[in-house]
Design a protein around this motif. Structure first.
Motif, PDB file in Angstrom:
ATOM      1  N   ASN A  69      -5.092  -5.147  -7.560  1.00 54.81           N
ATOM      2  CA  ASN A  69      -4.205  -5.566  -6.476  1.00 54.81           C
ATOM      3  C   ASN A  69      -4.971  -6.589  -5.613  1.00 54.81           C
ATOM      4  O   ASN A  69      -5.805  -6.208  -4.802  1.00 54.81           O
ATOM      5  CB  ASN A  69      -3.784  -4.352  -5.639  1.00 54.81           C
TER       6      ASN A  69
ATOM      7  N   ASP B  72      -0.549  -5.991   4.597  1.00 56.25           N
ATOM      8  CA  ASP B  72      -1.610  -5.037   4.263  1.00 56.25           C
ATOM      9  C   ASP B  72      -2.591  -4.871   5.427  1.00 56.25           C
ATOM     10  O   ASP B  72      -3.808  -4.792   5.232  1.00 56.25           O
ATOM     11  CB  ASP B  72      -2.355  -5.425   2.983  1.00 56.25           C
TER      12      ASP B  72
ATOM     13  N   HIS C  32      -5.224  -0.078   6.548  1.00 54.33           N
ATOM     14  CA  HIS C  32      -6.137   0.426   5.515  1.00 54.33           C
ATOM     15  C   HIS C  32      -6.203   1.938   5.644  1.00 54.33           C
ATOM     16  O   HIS C  32      -5.347   2.631   5.100  1.00 54.33           O
ATOM     17  CB  HIS C  32      -7.499  -0.251   5.615  1.00 54.33           C
TER      18      HIS C  32
ATOM     19  N   LEU D 167      -5.280  -6.025  -1.806  1.00 54.10           N
ATOM     20  CA  LEU D 167      -6.206  -4.963  -1.417  1.00 54.10           C
ATOM     21  C   LEU D 167      -7.653  -5.397  -1.631  1.00 54.10           C
ATOM     22  O   LEU D 167      -8.537  -5.058  -0.839  1.00 54.10           O
ATOM     23  CB  LEU D 167      -5.909  -3.677  -2.204  1.00 54.10           C
TER      24      LEU D 167
ATOM     25  N   GLY E 122      -7.736   1.848  -0.572  1.00 55.15           N
ATOM     26  CA  GLY E 122      -6.560   1.489  -1.366  1.00 55.15           C
ATOM     27  C   GLY E 122      -6.515   2.125  -2.744  1.00 55.15           C
ATOM     28  O   GLY E 122      -5.744   1.714  -3.606  1.00 55.15           O
TER      29      GLY E 122
ATOM     30  N   GLU F   3      -8.735   8.902  -1.308  1.00 50.52           N
ATOM     31  CA  GLU F   3      -8.286   7.705  -0.586  1.00 50.52           C
ATOM     32  C   GLU F   3      -8.930   7.728   0.796  1.00 50.52           C
ATOM     33  O   GLU F   3      -8.736   8.678   1.553  1.00 50.52           O
ATOM     34  CB  GLU F   3      -6.755   7.749  -0.442  1.00 50.52           C
TER      35      GLU F   3
ATOM     36  N   THR G  90      -3.027   3.276  -4.177  1.00 53.46           N
ATOM     37  CA  THR G  90      -2.168   2.182  -4.609  1.00 53.46           C
ATOM     38  C   THR G  90      -2.620   1.631  -5.961  1.00 53.46           C
ATOM     39  O   THR G  90      -1.815   1.453  -6.880  1.00 53.46           O
ATOM     40  CB  THR G  90      -2.203   1.060  -3.546  1.00 53.46           C
TER      41      THR G  90
ATOM     42  N   ARG H  64       0.822  -1.204   0.000  1.00 52.70           N
ATOM     43  CA  ARG H  64       0.000   0.000   0.000  1.00 52.70           C
ATOM     44  C   ARG H  64       0.865   1.267   0.000  1.00 52.70           C
ATOM     45  O   ARG H  64       1.833   1.369   0.749  1.00 52.70           O
ATOM     46  CB  ARG H  64      -0.871  -0.038   1.249  1.00 52.70           C
TER      47      ARG H  64
END
Lengths: 748, 175
Positions: free
Chosen positions: A637, B102, B105, A640, A472, A468, A475, A10
């Motif tokens: 992605n 990840d 967020h 994500l 995500g 954003e 990214t 990210r």
């Protein structure tokens, strides 16, 4: 090597793990004041007297402003201009803003606002939407208290029901759902001596904020600049509400010529900001004994609260999704968004569809059971596939991956209907769809701009108008730009979204950012790439058609050069390497009068399978596992995309099992704290299996379509169906609490 | 500062000994953010329900909104800024694990999650899944669904060495 489709890290990861001060409350300005809002304590009344003398004397209070101080129009424009920025004569819900207090620090501002003396003559409020609808005496909106009515009609329902072998008829109810973003609503206004004003804050839709500020201050758009700060979650809760906050800081900033910050206290945030509409649904559906869904008749009523805000468009999405992802030739759906004297409801992930899908999918299982068919087979006989026609008469030409999502959850779970299981264990399925983007509800807003700038050192900066919010986008868009330019990913970065950089690009809602900003960026990149291609062709002495760009390396005519050298050569020749991109969605053919036509350009599709164990003594539902398969077109992605599935699914679990926000007899939110409004914690977390299915959307960047909202939407009915499978108790009223299940077990 | 100050008190903040007058009526959260400019510790609810303001106090995760500033006398406090020193680019293994999985967020709960994770790993080098769930139960996240955060904690547990944890243990026993 392409970066699209890769699990790259990210973009903002390293700043966020360091706690870098990029959220609105982390900013400090010289001379900054702090605001707090004086609010109505009553659900409906007429303001008689406002006395601010006492609070004006509190040390540190700099001033108190009312509607009389507004230089422009007293209105927060959203869809219809029915909401005042500050109440003038009447108040219509508990928490309606009446005045703004500014003080030297936050605590003083809040203290003063809480002590303001306002005398209001109470009027009888309308708190129940079923009573408010067509109320003979009290008119909160128009003559009928209806913000919007939508009628979707196909075929002949009466005749079709007569031909059905089984008919199921039920009433369903769903409650408020609070967004519970962890960062409260936060906003700062900074006035400048040249007569312009800058707004920085937590938001999804900077262009909505700009419109609100130009309205209340009477300024042209070129004097208002709105910049998004890092935003700590949105989920729809930061779609329209930040416009109110921006007005609440812009007015005092404008009047006192000092920066002003406003952070909502958590309780205030949960009391007065938008939530998912509570819904009342009457649903009748019928099928033939061979498993064909023949007729649907539904009435869908949503409680819009005191002002219309986004209710009309929420209702549009709910209505279009009112029969689920099925073929059905005979449909009659009437839906209404109704005014009441409660907090205005608005956008929340799914936008009017989770409520009705709870009814749709509960009905499907009941029809299947009555026919004597398993719920998977019944769905397979009715689901939409390529070439089929939706409830609005839209023919589906491409990207319909629903059946594969259904097959995948069955395959991954190892479950099949009828398979033997432990006592108290149940499995439940839901199949759903989601119209991607604003669709016909968005009208002229369905456009986006983008700007891409390639610097002489190869670094690339892009700007878009969408935001954003943790989903995500940065990214994913960086991956798209990298591949479009053939540049390495670490060359690419995004400017914080800023209204002064790109044309009005509409809101960040409706799962539209990947497709809309992705396509606008693609448009800009193609313009830049054509300059780079020409230059590379002359450097390599070959035709542009023979050249390949790949992560910073350019190959053609049997030779290889660095993309950076091509860029340097362009700069030496003064060739432009910046471009603006623009994208508009193909027009839809929706007709508001007939409820027919193409509602959305493309749909995302999903199947959920929930496995529960119900405690027969207590009624407690233990969600053991959930398989969630989503057709996303193309996962730019996958890491994500899986994160979106997992996070959205858990919000759906909260909606299904625990999130129970209600109002008291006065119309106030009864449980505006995390200790009384319970959202899923780490210890509530069930096993979630995210499954990505890819049926490319020809109009999307690299085949992608948006789907961020969808993971929440089908969870509640899957769990309700699983509970029924486990203990034969059908819950029609969310959330599925132990009390309701226990009552159901007792009544059997 | 617009609050009565205490007489000078001693405390250790991010490994540095301090001796300061602190505002008597302020929470530690407010003191960190508004007086010391350490905005990495986030404010989500101010009543101890969300965990966004988690810091380590003598090695244990606490909600800094529920600790009054004068209570830090003789204590060792670590905030997210101490995990990666100012201007430093080298991330701590816990931070690297959050990026790798990840687990970030929107990022608003992240500093609190990282501090709670460090607190957990100080007590328990190899927590099992239920211990991880229990340790993080006071830190709300509305974005991730927690799965990626659990993965990050497991990855961090596998990556860290005693060297990575030693700074957070300093002075704990003395208090």
């Amino acid at each position: 090597m392409s970066v699209v489709g890769k699990r790259v890290a990210r973009a903002e990861g390293s700043e966020r793990v360091k706690g870098a001060g990029l959220f609105a409350d982390d900013y400090k300005y010289f001379g900054m004041l702090h605001a707090a809002v004086v609010r109505s304590p009553l659900a409906r009344g007429e303001i008689r007297k406002i006395d601010f003398k006492t609070i004006a004397k509190i040390p540190g209070v700099a001033g108190i402003l009312t509607y009389k101080d507004i230089p422009g129009r007293n209105c927060v424009p959203i869809v219809i201009d029915d909401q005042s920025f500050l109440a003038e004569r009447y108040v219509n819900y508990i928490g309606e803003p009446i005045a703004i207090v500014v003080a030297e620090n936050r605590q003083t501002a809040r203290l003063a606002a809480a002590q303001a003396k306002i005398s209001i003559e109470e009027l009888p409020p309308l708190l129940n939407p079923l009573e408010a609808l067509n109320h003979p005496k009290i008119h909160l909106f128009g003559n009928d208290n209806i913000y919007k009515h939508i009628h979707i009609h196909r075929g002949d329902v009466k005749k079709a029901f007569a031909d059905c072998d089984v008919i199921i008829e039920n009433e369903y109810h769903t409650p408020y759902q609070e967004h519970a973003y962890i960062e409260p609503q936060s906003m700062i206004a900074i006035p400048f001596p040249d007569g312009s004003i800058e707004i920085r804050g937590s938001m999804q839709c900077p262009f909505y904020v700009r419109k609100a500020i130009t309205t209340i201050l009477g300024l042209p758009e070129n004097k208002v600049r709105v910049i998004q700060c890092a935003t700590g979650g949105g989920f729809g809760g930061k779609e329209d509400v930040p416009s109110l906050l921006a007005c609440q800081v812009a007015l005092p900033a404008w009047i006192f010529k000092r920066p002003v910050k406003l952070i909502y206290d958590r309780t205030e945030d949960m009391m007065v900001t938008s939530k998912r509409h509570p819904a009342y649904i009457k649903y009748k559906s019928g099928a033939t004994k061979d498993g064909i869904l023949r007729a649907v008749e539904a009435e869908y009523i949503i409680d819009g609260g005191a002002y219309s805000t986004l209710s009309a468009v929420v209702l549009f999405r709910g209505s279009v999704h009112a029969i689920g992802p099925y073929k059905c030739e005979n449909v009659d759906v009437h839906s209404y968004a109704v005014a009441t004297n409660k907090v205005p409801t608005g956008a929340f992930r799914g936008f009017g569809s989770p409520q009705i899908l709870f009814a749709v999918e509960s009905q499907m299982d009941q029809l299947a059971e009555k026919i004597g068919m398993d719920p998977v087979m019944f769905r397979k006989k009715n689901i939409l596939r390529v070439g089929d026609t939706t409830v609005t008469g839209q023919k589906l030409e491409y990207s319909v991956g629903l059946e594969e999502t259904l097959d995948k959850v069955i395959e991954k779970s190892g479950w099949t209907p009828g398979k033997s299981k432990e006592d108290g264990v149940g499995y439940g399925i839901s199949t759903i769809y989601y119209g991607v983007g604003l669709g016909a509800g968005g009208k002229s807003m369905a456009r986006t701009g983008a700007r891409v700038l390639v610097h002489a050192d190869g670094s690339v900066l892009f700007s878009v108008g969408t935001t954003e919010i943790g989903q995500g986008m940065t990214t994913v868009l960086s991956q798209i730009v990298a591949d479009e330019l053939g540049a390495p990913l670490d060359w690419i970065s995004m400017m914080p979204t800023d209204t002064s950089r790109v044309p009005d690009s509409g809101p960040t809602v409706a799962s539209r950012s990947t497709t809309m900003s992705g396509n606008a960026l693609k448009d800009a990149c193609i313009k830049i790439k054509s300059v780079l291609l020409e230059e590379a062709a002359s450097m390599l002495d070959c035709s542009t058609g023979d050249i390949i760009f790949d992560e910073g390396i350019v190959t053609g005519g049997g030779k290889t050069i660095k993309l950076l050298d091509v860029i340097k050569s362009c700069f030496a020749k003064r060739l432009p390497l910046s471009a603006e991109g623009w994208y508009i969605t193909p027009s839809t053919s929706w007709d508001d009068n007939t409820g027919q036509g193409d509602a959305y350009v493309v749909y995302a599709w999903a199947s959920n399978l929930a496995k529960v164990k119900v405690d027969k003594e207590t009624g407690e539902v233990n969600l053991l596992k959930i398989w969630a398969a989503h057709d996303v077109g193309k996962a730019i992605n996958p890491a994500l995309a899986e994160g979106q599935i997992e996070g959205g699914t858990l919000q759906g679990v909260g909606y299904a099992l625990m999130e129970d926000m209600t109002t008291n007899a006065d119309g106030a939110i009864r449980n505006p704290e995390f200790s009384t409004y319970i959202i899923p914690t780490a210890s509530d977390q069930p096993e979630i299996v995210p499954i990505i299915v890819e049926h490319p959307f020809p109009g999307g960047p690299f085949g992608a379509k948006g789907f961020g909202e969808q993971p929440l939407m089908g969870v509640a009915p899957a769990i309700a169906n699983a509970v029924y499978d486990a203990v034969k108790v059908r819950i029609k009223d969310l959330p599925i609490t132990p009390e309701k299940v226990w009552q159901g077990l007792k009544n059997k | 500062m617009s609050s009565d100050l205490t007489p000078k008190i001693k405390f250790r903040l991010n490994g540095i000994d301090m001796e300061k007058e602190v505002p008597a009526g302020w929470t530690l959260l407010r003191y960190l953010r508004e007086e010391l400019g350490l905005t990495g510790t986030k404010c989500g609810c101010e009543i101890g329900e969300c965990g966004a303001c988690t810091v380590l106090m003598n090695g244990k995760p606490v909600n800094s909104c529920l600790v009054m500033a004068p209570q830090i006398e003789n204590a060792s406090i670590w905030t997210i800024e101490g995990v990666t020193p100012p201007g430093g680019t080298a991330l701590h293994p816990v931070q690297k694990a959050f990026i790798e999985c990840d687990a970030v967020h929107c990022g608003f709960c992240t500093p609190g999650m990282v501090m709670t994770t460090i607190g957990l790993l100080l007590q328990n080098k190899k927590p099992d899944n239920s211990q991880i769930k229990q340790a993080l139960a006071g830190n709300l996240c509305r974005c991730t669904g927690y799965i990626q955060i659990f993965e990050a904690v497991r990855l961090a547990a596998a990556m860290i060495s005693e060297n990575d944890m030693r700074p957070f243990r300093e002075n704990i026993s003395e208090n």
